[in-house]
Design an enzyme around this catalytic site. Structure first.
Site, PDB file in Angstrom:
ATOM      1  CG  ASP A  60      22.998 -24.035  14.846  1.00 28.37           C
ATOM      2  OD1 ASP A  60      23.982 -23.399  14.415  1.00 28.37           O
ATOM      3  OD2 ASP A  60      22.838 -25.258  14.638  1.00 28.37           O
TER       4      ASP A  60
ATOM      5  CG  ASP B 292      22.558 -25.482  10.830  1.00 25.52           C
ATOM      6  OD1 ASP B 292      23.402 -24.599  10.649  1.00 25.52           O
ATOM      7  OD2 ASP B 292      22.645 -26.335  11.730  1.00 25.52           O
ATOM      8  CD  GLU B 293      25.029 -20.050  12.816  1.00 21.58           C
ATOM      9  OE1 GLU B 293      25.690 -20.773  12.057  1.00 21.58           O
ATOM     10  OE2 GLU B 293      25.547 -19.237  13.595  1.00 21.58           O
TER      11      GLU B 293
HETATM   12  P1  TTP Z   1      26.597 -26.999  12.433  1.00 23.04           P
HETATM   13  O1  TTP Z   1      25.380 -26.244  12.862  1.00 23.04           O
HETATM   14  O2  TTP Z   1      27.928 -26.494  12.856  1.00 23.04           O
HETATM   15  O3  TTP Z   1      26.534 -28.500  12.932  1.00 23.04           O
HETATM   16  P2  TTP Z   1      25.292 -29.481  13.081  1.00 23.04           P
HETATM   17  O4  TTP Z   1      24.019 -28.801  12.735  1.00 23.04           O
HETATM   18  O5  TTP Z   1      25.586 -30.735  12.332  1.00 23.04           O
HETATM   19  O6  TTP Z   1      25.318 -29.837  14.630  1.00 23.04           O
HETATM   20  P3  TTP Z   1      24.927 -28.908  15.876  1.00 23.04           P
HETATM   21  O7  TTP Z   1      23.794 -29.620  16.549  1.00 23.04           O
HETATM   22  O8  TTP Z   1      26.144 -28.855  16.721  1.00 23.04           O
HETATM   23  O9  TTP Z   1      24.523 -27.581  15.332  1.00 23.04           O
HETATM   24  O10 TTP Z   1      26.622 -27.092  10.865  1.00 23.04           O
HETATM   25  C1  TTP Z   1      25.441 -27.241  10.085  1.00 23.04           C
HETATM   26  C2  TTP Z   1      25.679 -28.188   8.932  1.00 23.04           C
HETATM   27  O11 TTP Z   1      26.755 -27.699   8.134  1.00 23.04           O
HETATM   28  C3  TTP Z   1      26.067 -29.575   9.357  1.00 23.04           C
HETATM   29  O12 TTP Z   1      24.951 -30.400   9.613  1.00 23.04           O
HETATM   30  C4  TTP Z   1      26.865 -30.046   8.192  1.00 23.04           C
HETATM   31  C5  TTP Z   1      27.505 -28.803   7.612  1.00 23.04           C
HETATM   32  N1  TTP Z   1      28.909 -28.765   8.044  1.00 23.04           N
HETATM   33  C6  TTP Z   1      29.881 -29.287   7.214  1.00 23.04           C
HETATM   34  O13 TTP Z   1      29.563 -29.722   6.095  1.00 23.04           O
HETATM   35  N2  TTP Z   1      31.169 -29.305   7.632  1.00 23.04           N
HETATM   36  C7  TTP Z   1      31.545 -28.837   8.872  1.00 23.04           C
HETATM   37  O14 TTP Z   1      32.737 -28.891   9.237  1.00 23.04           O
HETATM   38  C8  TTP Z   1      30.546 -28.300   9.731  1.00 23.04           C
HETATM   39  C9  TTP Z   1      30.905 -27.787  11.095  1.00 23.04           C
HETATM   40  C10 TTP Z   1      29.252 -28.284   9.269  1.00 23.04           C
HETATM   41 MG    MG Z   2      23.511 -26.892  13.552  1.00 24.60          MG
END
Ligand code: TTP
Ligand code: MG
Length: 406
Positions: free
Chosen positions: A9, A104-105
């Site tokens: 991720d 992103d995962e």
């Molecule tokens: P995530 O992987 O949940 O968050 P992140 O990558 O920003 O942070 P982390 O380091 O904790 O993984 O989500 C991936 C992307 O999806 C995030 O950058 C933006 C988008 N997203 C939204 O648009 N709204 C949301 O509520 C969430 C959780 C994510």
């Molecule tokens: Mg992320």
């Protein structure tokens, strides 16, 4: 032999893409989601911004009150989509068993890849390095014998982390964590569990299955398994879709057979095109009808020979349709057609066999190595959070925190 699954991720994905494009933003509190004077919520917050209490989903107005010095960016989806595609392409270079979960995962089944990379840990380090070098992004990686534990591990290792849970340690790894860390436990479930005195995953894992079922219905069983670190779900590459279907709702309910047939042909052709694009053959055709009163039926027919031809799909669909319409029910509101029991066509079966054979050889090699050297050695890192959670004496976890040199 136990599986090895990676969950990868990207850290603060949207924000990190912005920072990679504009290095001035690096190391600063940054928010993607919109201007602070607008309505809306934080989509992604940099880890620097998170220190001020910002998180995804927080109203922008609250975010700017807590951290007025943050840079607020509107964000642009095409940039993130492109970064996502490049990220997935890197992962696909490492293992064909790739299941993208979101932009992103992804999960990667890496069972047997020790023999190529020395260890799965080293493989993960290489993956992280390529993502850093080519995209300027940080990825966090969890490695475990099943999806749910790998996902929890990557989450815990953030940011820029790498955390491996040795086979057999799944349950003890999860046990001390708060229930909210377990995928599937949302706010409501967490509240309910707290109400009955269940705070940690370990406590949850000891709850009788019957009690969990009475609280949460069918998903109680899943919770029960996840809490014990048991998860049989496979890593499923998108091409391994189990079925393909198309359906449409009519503007006005109809009994018009020629319209129903024409629609079925159109939908069948789209299913056929999708099937061929994926290089698959179908073993089964399904017709779906929803009547005016919303009762919905599906009728299946198993083909005597697998096929990817539009004609076969259509002919089978029409046969099922005629049989159903002869029962003289109500007008039709929706019609759909699908295929399932998907298989590789003969010509590709050879390739499949070759990769299965390779996998088999890898598996044997790993077993030999394991027998010789035993399971993964223990390393502990310097992340405080992780140290708190995993006292060094317990062992079984390989923990890597970012090295500063590159
Ligand atoms: P995530 O992987 O949940 O968050 P992140 O990558 O920003 O942070 P982390 O380091 O904790 O993984 O989500 C991936 C992307 O999806 C995030 O950058 C933006 C988008 N997203 C939204 O648009 N709204 C949301 O509520 C969430 C959780 C994510
Ligand atoms: Mg992320």
């Amino acid at each position: 032999m136990s599986r090895r699954i990676m969950h990868i991720d990207l850290d603060a994905f949207f924000v990190s893409v912005e920072q990679a494009l504009n290095p001035e933003l690096k190391g600063k509190p940054v928010v993607v989601g919109g201007r602070p004077d607008r309505r809306g919520v934080v989509a992604s917050a940099s880890y620097e911004a998170r220190q001020f209490g910002l998180y995804a989903g927080m109203p922008l107005a609250t975010a700017s009150r807590l951290c007025p010095q943050a840079t607020f960016i509107e964000g642009s989806f095409p940039k993130y989509r492109q970064a996502s595609q490049r990220f997935m392409a890197i992962l696909a270079d490492f293992s064909p068993f790739l299941e993208p979960v979101s932009l992103d995962e992804a999960y990667l089944d890496v069972t047997g890849f020790e023999s190529i990379y020395g260890s799965i840990h080293q493989m993960a380090t290489k993956i992280k390095q390529r993502i850093k070098d080519e995209l300027g992004l940080c990825a966090s990686v969890g490695i475990a014998s099943c999806k749910v534990v790998a996902k929890v591990a990557s989450e815990l290792s953030k940011p820029d982390g790498l955390l491996e849970v040795a086979g057999g340690k799944e349950r003890s790894f999860l046990a001390p964590l708060p229930v909210a860390k377990l995928p599937g436990v949302g706010k409501k479930t967490e509240q309910l569990l707290k109400g009955v005195g269940i705070n940690t995953v370990g406590e949850l894992s000891k709850m009788p299955l019957s009690a969990l079922k009475s609280y949460f219905g069918a998903s109680g069983e899943l919770l029960h398994r996840y809490a014990k670190g048991i998860d049989d779900r496979e890593v499923e590459p998108p091409s391994a879709a189990k079925s393909i279907s198309r359906e449409t709702t009519f503007g006005k309910d109809t009994r018009d057979r020629s319209l129903l047939k024409a629609t079925l042909r159109y939908l069948g052709e789209r299913v056929g095109a999708d099937l061929r694009q994926r290089g698959k053959q179908a073993g089964c055709v399904t017709l779906k009808l929803r009547y005016a009163d919303f009762t919905t039926i599906t009728r299946r027919h198993t083909l005597s020979q697998t096929s990817d031809s539009d004609q076969t799909i259509f002919d089978t669909g029409v046969k099922l349709l005629k049989r159903e319409l002869s029962l003289g029910k109500q007008p039709v509101r929706l019609i759909g057609i699908g295929v399932s029991n998907l298989a590789e066509p003969g010509r590709q079966l050879d390739m499949l066999d070759a990769s299965a054979q390779r996998q088999e050889q890898l598996n044997k090699a790993i077993d030999r190595i394991r027998n010789k050297y035993g399971f993964t050695a223990i390393q502990t890192g310097r992340t405080l959070l992780l140290k708190d959670i995993f006292p060094e004496s317990e062992g079984g976890y390989t923990l890597h925190t970012p090295s500063l040199s590159r």
